[in-house]
Design an enzyme around this catalytic site. Structure first.
Site, short mmCIF file in Angstrom:
data_model
loop_
_atom_site.label_atom_id
_atom_site.label_comp_id
_atom_site.label_asym_id
_atom_site.label_seq_id
_atom_site.Cartn_x
_atom_site.Cartn_y
_atom_site.Cartn_z
N ASP A 270 50.41 32.37 42.94
CA ASP A 270 51.47 33.01 42.16
C ASP A 270 52.38 33.76 43.12
OD1 ASP A 270 50.10 35.35 42.84
OD2 ASP A 270 49.16 35.57 40.88
N SER B 128 43.43 43.16 45.01
CA SER B 128 43.31 41.86 44.35
C SER B 128 43.00 40.72 45.30
CB SER B 128 44.59 41.54 43.58
OG SER B 128 45.73 41.56 44.43
N HIS C 193 49.70 36.12 45.43
CA HIS C 193 48.35 35.79 45.87
C HIS C 193 48.22 34.35 46.36
CE1 HIS C 193 48.09 38.89 42.64
NE2 HIS C 193 47.32 39.46 43.54
#
Length: 354
Positions: A326, A46, A329
């Protein structure tokens, strides 16, 4: 998915306290006119995914509020590492692999992004293509002559993964006893993956060192967002040291300087420290160890909504001052700070000094 990730990390915290006994405001993008690399192929998780994980929070509000102004598949409020590396090459971010058939051929000009959130070098608990499968996708496109030999020679591959592998290993095993062995197997497999990418004729390959996992908000919440957790960071450090040696060995084995490492580990640490120092002088600045977007309760997460669609999360007033978007990340600002910190490594791509 997010609740599952939170339980993964909670277990990670509990297990890794003993690991030390077992294993050692934004400026414009900076680019370089003399860099001859014109395509970017991306593999990993991610941190570099720009839209392949289509059933994830990254496609829901409030992700993408800074760029492009709506959710677009990036695990951030805006740009992620891939976008900054593309900017260094003076190209557009490559199209996500899952979108390849819905865009025109001209959109394939800048390469392709195979990375997917939740994935790893090995198979993780999040269903999706791991590194081997991502490289399979790449190989299929080469065999279909989507990219020529010349395309590959003038391309950069960006590889970033491993964090999800460690979380998955610890959840499945419930012990750190075999972690050193697992770490070696992870590096061995990553080395094979890197060699395979190079074997297709890719000109340069940049691989990210593992971020300091003990600095992620899901870990720092246990210190009331005051400090990183050193016991967890030791895992990241040990992994990164082994990866540095593996990359050195690969370059020696091939007989030319193809591989370069991007020191995300120290980039995170140094930029967080800088932001903490600035905050000490100006307490109104945001704490870099605290996430900008958080759920309103322990069972909620960034992007949570109730059965009526009402949001169950809060977003900080100034995302442009945050380091983390968050619990896992970086924000666009965070990635911009990291990008600035790895400029020296990137310059080596254009100057031939690595």
């Amino acid at each position: 998915m997010e609740n599952h990730a939170q339980s993964l990390f909670s277990l990670l915290l509990l297990l890794l306290f003993t690991i030390s006994r077992e294993v050692g405001a934004q400026a414009p993008f900076r680019v370089y006119d003399d860099c001859s690399l014109s395509k970017l192929f991306v593999f990993g998780d991610s941190y570099v995914d720009t839209g392949n994980f289509q059933n994830s929070p990254s496609f829901k509000p409030p992700y993408g509020t800074t760029f492009p102004g709506k959710p677009a598949g990036r695990f951030s409020d805006g740009y992620v590492l891939t976008d900054y590396i593309a900017s260094f090459l003076k190209i557009q971010s490559p199209i996500p692999y899952n979108m390849r058939d819905t865009v025109g051929k001209s959109n394939l000009t800048y390469g392709m992004n195979f990375a997917r959130g939740g994935s790893g070098i090995f198979k993780t608990l999040v269903d999706g293509p791991n590194m081997t499968t991502q490289i399979d996708f790449f190989q299929n496109l080469i065999q279909q002559n989507v990219y020529t030999k010349q395309d590959l020679q003038s391309s950069l591959a960006l590889v970033n993964a491993a964090g999800n592998d460690y979380a998955t290993f610890l959840l499945r095993n419930g012990s750190t006893k075999d972690l050193p062995f697992f770490m070696k197997s992870l590096i061995d497999q990553l080395s094979l993956d890197l060699k395979r990418i190079q074997s297709f004729g890719v000109g340069k390959i940049a691989v990210g060192l593992l971020e300091p996992m003990g600095c992620l908000p899901q870990a720092t919440v246990f210190t009331s967002y005051k400090n990183c957790m050193d016991a967890i960071n030791l895992v990241s450090y040990s992994h990164s040291q082994m990866l540095l040696q593996a990359v050195k060995n690969l370059n020696q084995e091939i007989g030319k300087q193809v591989f370069i490492t991007l020191d995300l580990y120290n980039a995170f640490l140094s930029k967080i420290a800088e932001m903490q120092k600035a905050r000490a002088a100006k307490p109104t600045l945001m704490n870099p160890l605290e996430p900008c977007c958080v759920g309103v309760s322990k069972d909620d997460f960034c992007g949570s909504v109730d059965e009526k669609g009402a949001k169950k999360y809060n977003v900080c007033e100034k995302p442009e001052e945050s380091f983390f978007w968050d619990n896992f990340h970086p924000s666009q600002n965070g990635w911009h700070q990291v990008y600035n910190a790895i400029q020296t490594s990137l310059q080596q791509l254009s100057q031939g000094k690595f």
